[in-house]
Design a protein around this motif. Sequence first.
Motif, short mmCIF file in Angstrom:
data_model
loop_
_atom_site.label_atom_id
_atom_site.label_comp_id
_atom_site.label_asym_id
_atom_site.label_seq_id
_atom_site.Cartn_x
_atom_site.Cartn_y
_atom_site.Cartn_z
N LEU A 19 5.68 3.15 -6.56
CA LEU A 19 4.97 3.38 -5.31
C LEU A 19 5.96 3.80 -4.23
O LEU A 19 7.03 3.20 -4.10
N ALA A 20 5.57 4.80 -3.46
CA ALA A 20 6.32 5.17 -2.25
C ALA A 20 5.61 4.48 -1.09
O ALA A 20 4.44 4.73 -0.84
N VAL A 21 6.34 3.60 -0.40
CA VAL A 21 5.78 2.82 0.69
C VAL A 21 6.58 3.10 1.96
O VAL A 21 7.78 2.81 2.00
N ASP A 22 5.92 3.67 2.96
CA ASP A 22 6.61 3.96 4.23
C ASP A 22 6.89 2.69 4.99
O ASP A 22 6.07 1.77 5.04
N ARG A 23 8.06 2.63 5.62
CA ARG A 23 8.38 1.51 6.51
C ARG A 23 7.63 1.71 7.82
O ARG A 23 7.34 2.84 8.21
N PRO A 24 7.32 0.63 8.53
CA PRO A 24 6.48 0.73 9.73
C PRO A 24 7.23 1.15 11.00
O PRO A 24 6.76 0.91 12.10
N PHE A 25 8.40 1.76 10.87
CA PHE A 25 9.17 2.17 12.04
C PHE A 25 9.93 3.45 11.71
O PHE A 25 9.99 3.87 10.56
N THR A 26 10.51 4.06 12.71
CA THR A 26 11.31 5.27 12.50
C THR A 26 12.76 4.99 12.87
O THR A 26 13.06 4.04 13.60
N ASP A 27 13.66 5.85 12.39
CA ASP A 27 15.07 5.71 12.74
C ASP A 27 15.35 6.36 14.10
O ASP A 27 14.42 6.81 14.78
N GLN A 28 16.59 6.44 14.51
CA GLN A 28 16.96 6.99 15.81
C GLN A 28 16.53 8.44 15.99
O GLN A 28 16.32 8.90 17.10
N ASN A 29 16.40 9.17 14.89
CA ASN A 29 16.01 10.58 14.94
C ASN A 29 14.50 10.77 14.81
O ASN A 29 14.02 11.90 14.73
N GLY A 30 13.75 9.67 14.75
CA GLY A 30 12.30 9.76 14.64
C GLY A 30 11.80 9.95 13.22
O GLY A 30 10.62 10.23 13.01
N ASN A 31 12.69 9.78 12.24
CA ASN A 31 12.29 9.95 10.83
C ASN A 31 11.84 8.62 10.24
O ASN A 31 12.46 7.58 10.48
N LYS A 32 10.78 8.68 9.43
CA LYS A 32 10.31 7.49 8.71
C LYS A 32 11.16 7.30 7.46
O LYS A 32 11.56 8.25 6.81
N LYS A 33 11.41 6.06 7.12
CA LYS A 33 12.08 5.70 5.88
C LYS A 33 11.02 5.27 4.88
O LYS A 33 9.99 4.71 5.24
N ILE A 49 0.87 -1.16 0.00
CA ILE A 49 0.00 0.00 0.00
C ILE A 49 0.91 1.22 0.00
O ILE A 49 1.80 1.33 0.84
N GLY A 50 0.69 2.10 -0.97
CA GLY A 50 1.53 3.28 -1.06
C GLY A 50 0.94 4.29 -2.03
O GLY A 50 -0.14 4.10 -2.58
N ARG A 51 1.69 5.37 -2.23
CA ARG A 51 1.26 6.44 -3.14
C ARG A 51 2.14 6.47 -4.38
O ARG A 51 3.36 6.23 -4.29
N LEU A 52 1.52 6.75 -5.52
CA LEU A 52 2.27 6.86 -6.77
C LEU A 52 3.19 8.07 -6.71
O LEU A 52 2.78 9.15 -6.29
#
Length: 133
Positions: free
Chosen positions: A31-45, A8-11
Amino acid sequence: MLNTITLIGRLTRDPELRYTQNGVAVTQFTLAVDRPFTDQNGNKKTDFIDIITWRGLAETCAEHLNKGRLVAVVGRLEIETYETQDGQRRRSARVVAEQVRFLDSKKNGDNNNDIDPASIGSEVSFDPDEIPF
């Protein structure tokens, strides 16, 4: 054996519709699909995943989808190996979509998200020599 992937993602761009030499429709989009977690700085990949559709499904996607639309894709993962001009072996991955479900409405106010799968010919068998790119 099983090779099924659901995303599930956005074109990230409008779909590109082309036709093979035999007249078979093929559409590509990412598709741009966000990973279900954030990195150490709180950023989503985010992962950017190439999608390919064939025949009636390709034509339906080209007609109804555009950059930013939210979709669900069900298909199979395909890995290709190729050699670069300087002789290095590379691999690329993409998803061959068997189903595409529109999860939001068009920005122009069209709220019809229900596309009858029987009307879009989601058959995905093809001859790899037909690929125009």
